[in-house]
Write an enzyme that holds these catalytic residues in place. Sequence first.
Site, PDB file in Angstrom:
ATOM      1  N   LYS A   1      41.527  22.928 -45.839  1.00  0.00           N
ATOM      2  CA  LYS A   1      42.392  23.238 -46.619  1.00  0.00           C
ATOM      3  C   LYS A   1      41.932  23.384 -48.069  1.00  0.00           C
ATOM      4  O   LYS A   1      42.308  24.291 -48.660  1.00  0.00           O
ATOM      5  CB  LYS A   1      43.389  22.129 -46.455  1.00  0.00           C
ATOM      6  CG  LYS A   1      43.889  21.934 -45.163  1.00  0.00           C
ATOM      7  CD  LYS A   1      45.164  20.947 -44.964  1.00  0.00           C
ATOM      8  CE  LYS A   1      44.506  19.473 -45.303  1.00  0.00           C
ATOM      9  NZ  LYS A   1      43.583  19.195 -44.416  1.00  0.00           N
ATOM     10  N   THR A   2      41.158  22.616 -48.589  1.00  0.00           N
ATOM     11  CA  THR A   2      41.025  22.377 -49.846  1.00  0.00           C
ATOM     12  C   THR A   2      40.008  23.668 -50.148  1.00  0.00           C
ATOM     13  O   THR A   2      39.898  24.371 -51.051  1.00  0.00           O
ATOM     14  CB  THR A   2      39.954  20.906 -50.176  1.00  0.00           C
ATOM     15  OG1 THR A   2      40.773  20.104 -49.579  1.00  0.00           O
ATOM     16  CG2 THR A   2      39.473  21.054 -51.781  1.00  0.00           C
TER      17      THR A   2
ATOM     18  N   ARG B   1      36.492  11.175 -42.467  1.00  0.00           N
ATOM     19  CA  ARG B   1      35.669  11.238 -43.426  1.00  0.00           C
ATOM     20  C   ARG B   1      34.358  11.574 -43.005  1.00  0.00           C
ATOM     21  O   ARG B   1      33.617  11.946 -43.717  1.00  0.00           O
ATOM     22  CB  ARG B   1      35.508  10.186 -44.457  1.00  0.00           C
ATOM     23  CG  ARG B   1      36.820   9.629 -45.349  1.00  0.00           C
ATOM     24  CD  ARG B   1      37.632  10.907 -45.815  1.00  0.00           C
ATOM     25  NE  ARG B   1      38.399  11.583 -44.773  1.00  0.00           N
ATOM     26  CZ  ARG B   1      39.018  12.665 -44.963  1.00  0.00           C
ATOM     27  NH1 ARG B   1      38.472  13.618 -46.064  1.00  0.00           N
ATOM     28  NH2 ARG B   1      39.861  13.267 -44.466  1.00  0.00           N
TER      29      ARG B   1
ATOM     30  N   ASP C   1      47.079  20.626 -53.721  1.00  0.00           N
ATOM     31  CA  ASP C   1      46.254  19.853 -52.595  1.00  0.00           C
ATOM     32  C   ASP C   1      46.943  18.864 -52.279  1.00  0.00           C
ATOM     33  O   ASP C   1      47.440  18.109 -53.296  1.00  0.00           O
ATOM     34  CB  ASP C   1      44.827  19.816 -53.085  1.00  0.00           C
ATOM     35  CG  ASP C   1      43.947  19.852 -51.816  1.00  0.00           C
ATOM     36  OD1 ASP C   1      44.482  19.821 -50.642  1.00  0.00           O
ATOM     37  OD2 ASP C   1      42.646  19.603 -51.876  1.00  0.00           O
ATOM     38  N   GLU C   2      46.676  18.017 -51.061  1.00  0.00           N
ATOM     39  CA  GLU C   2      47.409  16.928 -50.405  1.00  0.00           C
ATOM     40  C   GLU C   2      48.837  16.938 -50.995  1.00  0.00           C
ATOM     41  O   GLU C   2      49.200  15.731 -51.549  1.00  0.00           O
ATOM     42  CB  GLU C   2      46.624  15.834 -51.291  1.00  0.00           C
ATOM     43  CG  GLU C   2      44.989  15.958 -51.330  1.00  0.00           C
ATOM     44  CD  GLU C   2      44.354  15.280 -50.081  1.00  0.00           C
ATOM     45  OE1 GLU C   2      45.240  14.729 -49.327  1.00  0.00           O
ATOM     46  OE2 GLU C   2      43.278  15.231 -49.894  1.00  0.00           O
TER      47      GLU C   2
ATOM     48  N   GLN D   1      47.985  12.415 -43.052  1.00  0.00           N
ATOM     49  CA  GLN D   1      47.234  11.897 -43.920  1.00  0.00           C
ATOM     50  C   GLN D   1      48.089  11.256 -45.345  1.00  0.00           C
ATOM     51  O   GLN D   1      47.540  11.207 -46.262  1.00  0.00           O
ATOM     52  CB  GLN D   1      46.092  12.897 -44.416  1.00  0.00           C
ATOM     53  CG  GLN D   1      45.135  13.132 -43.597  1.00  0.00           C
ATOM     54  CD  GLN D   1      43.798  13.908 -44.226  1.00  0.00           C
ATOM     55  OE1 GLN D   1      43.246  13.500 -44.925  1.00  0.00           O
ATOM     56  NE2 GLN D   1      43.650  15.119 -43.718  1.00  0.00           N
TER      57      GLN D   1
END
Length: 783
Positions: free
Chosen positions: A37-38, A629, A221-222, A256
Amino acid sequence: PAAASSPLLKNLNPEQLAAVTAPAEAALILAGAGSGKTRVLTTRIAWLMQTGQVSPGGIMAVTFTNKAAKEMLTRLTAMLPVNVRGMWIGTFHGLCNRFLRAHWKLAKLPQSFQILDASDTVSAIKRVIKAMNLDEERFVPKQVGWFIAGCKEDGHRPGDVVAHDEQTRKLVEIYANYDDQCQREGVVDFAELMLRSYELLRDNAAIREHYQQRFRHVLVDEFQDTNKLQYAWLKMFAPPDSRSGQSLIAVGDDDQSIYAFRGARVGNMADFEREYRVQQVIKLEQNYRSHGHILDAANELISHNSQRLGKTLRTDAGQGEPLRVYEAASDFAEAQWLLEELQSLYRGGLVRQEMAILYRSNAQSRVIESALFNAGIPYRVYGGLRFFERAEVKHALAYLRLLENPNDDTSFLRVVNFPTRGIGAKTLETLQDLAKASGRSLYQSVSAVPGKGGANLVAFANLIDSTRNLTQGHTLREIIEQVLATSGLMDFYRTDKDGAERVENLEELVNAAEAFVTQEGFGKDAVALPVDEVAEAGTPGATPDAETGEIMSPLAAFLTHAALEAGDNQAQAGQDAVQLMTIHSAKGLEFDAVFLTGLEEGLFPHENALSAHDGLEEERRLMYVAITRARKKLAISFCQTRMLHGQTRYNVKSRFLDELPETSLKWLTPRNQAGGMGFGSGFSRDYASAWERGSGLKSMVGAGRVEQKAAWVEPPLPPSLRQKVSEEHGGLRVGKGVFHTKFGEGVLLTLEGSGTDARAQVNFGRHGVKWLALSVAKLQPID
Ligand code: ATP
Ligand code: MG
């Protein structure tokens, strides 16, 4: 359109490619961890510029942490040679700061307004509560702070809050007085940064239209962790009904979402889809980050949540190694085990930078830190007590802030008598009364105070003024060195017998400033970036400095950086070091090897979360973030006993361990199958029964079961007294089973006090270890 063959697009999968090259309209990318995504966001920015669809000044990208913003800038500059200065890339707070620096006048702020960090905010609230003669027990400053931040994040000023009871009415009154105080002193807290800029955009059509014209592409983002105000703020820049051809792209993962406890609304994603009439939600299903076992564990765990939008993730990477699971006798033993694992990875050729130790709460880091320190392993802690929050550094910053804005009463009070200048509490009280009566700042009121105290106050104000004059036109480094000298701070710590470390930290502050100006900071760090003069000059309502034309001086930029930056320990920057951080601050990051510590009921999932609505599911999402992660190696550990907040806790392993696929785990310690209550080891029972036998702590230490002497607290009551209590309490006995109507069966660990004060500590297995008041909790003994 053009340049479909651009090398930028070479390594993207078809879904990613579609997202990167999507037409300039609203789009939502909903995808799991590690699916790129990022990377898609960053590549899209580069692609838009490379194909000439937008200039750097037309880009706004919002990320969640300073670290992520920096990462994005680094990746961008690696992709193509761009001038990142004109772009707005940063955190919500960082960008709001940048906006308010340009429009301070319209926002009704002083040009050199200062930002209150979390602890400044609490002390400012404390002063308000004191001035109102309210009881700090009833109005706990920290909690009042949450209330105020909550109101602001809902977009509510004191006048907008509907209070139904007396307590709330008082809270609103504190809120109003606090706002007045901040305004008087020229300071803003974090929530105010957002609200103030939102209101200016909402109420000023010219400014709003200017920015809408300017930012052709807004990327977030996020997005799952945005709150109500942040979403409203974004809409000001790129409104849903825009006919101007703007594009707003939101990227997120509902699994998330980990900030609901702070007001984040995962529902913003659904609202966005509806309000912006998003044609197609782009899904990415290929995970490029983690090996198979890690991904299997993440997928299996999160499948236990019921509130999900539903996504799948697969990987082409092999299964890799199973997750290593370790049960330690104590937190100390856990840290020792970590050392061994870290060293073995290091010997195997992995750099320390690629090893991360994650934990649920900051308090857990202390034991790990001291183990690393004693073993001489370099490490770097993110979060925790930040460099800029150390007392001596805050003192120095307070002087610097007074140079910029002498009406900042918080800074004034912090250093007016530090080092001592013969200004007593009495004098300060008089000063505060006079200032309050005349509606002026403390600095403006010094000459009204009579006597010797008054003279000393005037001398202090003169010191600030003369230092300001002395440093006019100097470099940031020179300014800080001058302040450390004339304030007497440096001399004070040099002559203090325990001051050596503080002197070092003050010297480090000078280094940090130097680094900020030269390499890392001023140029690349968007958060502290001075407002770009060229880009901002044409903005209606922007008010540059009358003398220099600067919108933000280097000193102001540095002070902003100190308040907003997630302050890493600067001394260790650049060194290859193991990374320590909470899971929350690890969001969006990735490491080759991840150690996930403290997998214990009550700690993770955290006991406070269990009572909150959706609390357990949010904790599980946090666990999902933690697992994902890791690229290649993941290890999970838990302890039977742990010292936390000065108390020994007896733990059972986290339920999350039971939710991982057994085939992906490799137990390093015997897997304890104890069913029913879910005890990891029977340790608590052993401990309790040792007391039952009257043999006590010693015999257990002798038996080698207890590895950390210091972690042990004395049992609360000697056995003779305990006997008495147990008679009083209907046959409850330490080490025996008890039944509670809500928590079910447990094992009694401790009995304390008598009569209405009697308390019991019970290990309820899945529900964790709890202290209960026996007058309320009717515990039944069971055999
Ligand atoms: P998170 O949800 O944790 O924020 P994300 O979806 O933002 O994850 P990224 O950080 O963008 O994921 O990507 C994860 C890793 O996969 C990165 O190292 C990235 O460079 C890599 N990656 C992404 N897409 C590809 C691709 N098409 N080919 C190779 N590597 C890729
Ligand atoms: Mg990401």
